[in-house]
Design an enzyme around this catalytic site. Structure first.
Site, mmCIF file in Angstrom:
data_model
loop_
_atom_site.group_PDB
_atom_site.id
_atom_site.type_symbol
_atom_site.label_atom_id
_atom_site.label_comp_id
_atom_site.label_asym_id
_atom_site.label_seq_id
_atom_site.Cartn_x
_atom_site.Cartn_y
_atom_site.Cartn_z
ATOM 1 N N LYS A 109 0.869 -1.168 0.000
ATOM 2 C CA LYS A 109 0.000 0.000 0.000
ATOM 3 C C LYS A 109 0.908 1.221 0.000
ATOM 4 C CE LYS A 109 -3.302 2.680 2.630
ATOM 5 N NZ LYS A 109 -3.874 2.936 3.971
ATOM 6 N N GLY A 170 -8.305 9.834 9.359
ATOM 7 C CA GLY A 170 -8.630 9.959 10.764
ATOM 8 C C GLY A 170 -9.688 10.983 11.114
ATOM 9 N N ALA A 197 -9.588 5.918 3.825
ATOM 10 C CA ALA A 197 -9.409 7.080 4.703
ATOM 11 C C ALA A 197 -10.634 7.974 4.738
ATOM 12 C CB ALA A 197 -8.186 7.910 4.313
ATOM 13 N N GLY A 198 -10.922 8.458 5.958
ATOM 14 C CA GLY A 198 -11.940 9.472 6.165
ATOM 15 C C GLY A 198 -13.322 8.971 6.509
ATOM 16 N N ASN A 219 -9.380 2.086 9.405
ATOM 17 C CA ASN A 219 -8.700 1.700 10.633
ATOM 18 C C ASN A 219 -9.283 2.429 11.845
ATOM 19 O OD1 ASN A 219 -5.146 1.340 11.552
ATOM 20 N ND2 ASN A 219 -6.958 1.089 12.782
ATOM 21 N N THR A 220 -9.113 3.752 11.871
ATOM 22 C CA THR A 220 -9.451 4.536 13.050
ATOM 23 C C THR A 220 -10.915 4.392 13.453
ATOM 24 O OG1 THR A 220 -7.788 6.143 12.350
ATOM 25 C CG2 THR A 220 -9.318 6.843 14.054
#
Length: 272
Positions: A109, A170, A197-198, A219-220
Site C-alpha cells: 500500500k 482519521g 481514509a476518512g 482503521n481509526t
C-alpha cells in the site's frame, strides 16, 4: 479456519485484486486498538481477509514489534504492508523493498504524505514511486486523493488498485465530495477502486459502496470506537448493504414527487 467460516454477511460475489480472489470487501488496519485481544476480536468480527500493517512506525528492520508481527501473521489473513509516514518517493520505494523481504509479499500500500497537517498524499511523488515499484514487480495499492486525473495516471502506471480518500485520514467525516468519487468510478470502470481514509460511520461505507467501489479500507473508525468489535461488525454490515444496493440497481432520483400507488379510479374503500 478461514475468514468466510466465521463470518456470515455476504459482500456480493467474489472479487479479484492483484490476482487474488477475495470474498470480503472490507480491508482493515491494525493500529491504535486498545489491546491485542480487541484487535483480534475485531478482525474476526469484520470478516476481513486483508490486514494492513505499517512498517515505518514499528521499525521491524531492527527487531521492533516482533511479537506484533507474529500475532498478525497468526491471524491467517493476507498482509498488505504500507509505507505510511514516508514523505518522498525514494523513502517509500526503500520501505516497499524492505516490506517484500520481511513479509515475502509483493503487495504494497503506497502512501507518500505531502502535508503533515491534513496528511494529504503527495500525488506527484506517489506516481513517481508507483512507476518504479510496478516496474520492480510490486502489486501497488496506491493511496491518493479524489482527483480523477491522478487516479487515471496511477491506473495507467499499472497500480493494481487505486485508493482515493473520502476525507483526510482519521477525520471520520465521510465522503466530502461524493461527486468526485462517483465520477472516478464512472470514468474508470475497469479499475479496482478502494475507498481509503476518512470514513467514520458504517453509513459512510454503505454510501461509497452504493457508488460501485470495490471495497473499503479503514482503521481509526473501528480501532477508536467505544466498542471496536461491534463497530467492526457494523461496518461489515454497512459494506454488505451498500454492495447489495449497487448490484440491485437503485431507482433513479427524480425532481418531483411521484405516487407509489395507482391513482386510476377511486380508492378501494369507496367501492361499494
Amino acid at each position: 479456519m478461514t475468514p468466510a467460516s466465521v463470518f456470515s454477511v455476504a459482500h456480493g460475489g467474489p472479487w479479484t485484486v492483484a490476482g487474488t480472489t477475495l470474498s470480503s470487501r472490507f480491508l482493515l488496519g491494525t493500529s491504535h486498538y486498545p489491546s491485542p485481544q480487541v484487535l483480534g476480536d475485531s478482525v474476526r468480527a469484520s470478516g476481513t481477509e486483508v490486514l494492513t500493517v505499517g512498517l515505518r512506525r514499528l521499525q521491524p528492520e531492527t527487531g521492533g514489534g516482533n511479537s506484533f508481527w507474529q500475532r498478525i501473521q497468526a491471524m491467517g489473513r493476507h498482509i498488505l504492508p504500507n509505507t505510511a509516514g514516508c514523505h518522498s518517493a525514494e523513502e517509500a520505494i526503500t520501505l516497499a523493498q524492505m516490506a517484500r523481504e520481511i513479509f515475502g509479499t509483493a503487495w504494497i500500500k503506497l502512501e507518500v504524505i505531502g502535508d503533515d497537517y491534513t496528511l494529504q498524499p503527495d500525488t506527484v511523488a506517489t506516481l513517481q514511486a508507483a512507476t518504479v515499484l510496478v516496474r520492480e514487480g510490486f502489486s501497488v495499492f496506491a493511496y491518493t486523493t479524489d482527483d480523477l486525473v491522478m487516479a487515471q495516471r496511477l491506473h495507467g502506471a499499472g497500480c493494481v488498485a487505486v485508493m482515493p480518500w473520502a476525507a483526510p485520514i482519521g477525520t471520520g467525516r465521510g465522503p466530502v465530495n461524493p461527486y468526485a468519487l462517483e465520477t472516478m468510478r464512472r470514468r474508470l470502470p475497469d479499475a479496482v477502486l478502494i475507498v481509503d481514509a476518512g470514513l467514520g460511520r458504517p453509513s459512510h461505507a454503505a454510501q461509497v459502496m452504493e457508488l460501485g467501489f470495490d471495497a473499503v479500507l479503514l482503521n481509526t473508525a473501528v480501532a477508536q470506537a467505544g466498542d471496536p468489535v461491534r463497530m467492526a461488525r457494523a461496518f461489515a454490515d454497512g459494506i454488505a448493504a451498500g454492495r447489495s444496493a449497487y448490484e440491485s440497481t437503485p431507482m433513479p432520483e427524480r425532481a418531483a414527487a411521484q405516487a407509489s400507488t395507482a391513482t386510476v379510479g377511486v380508492p378501494f374503500w369507496h367501492v361499494s
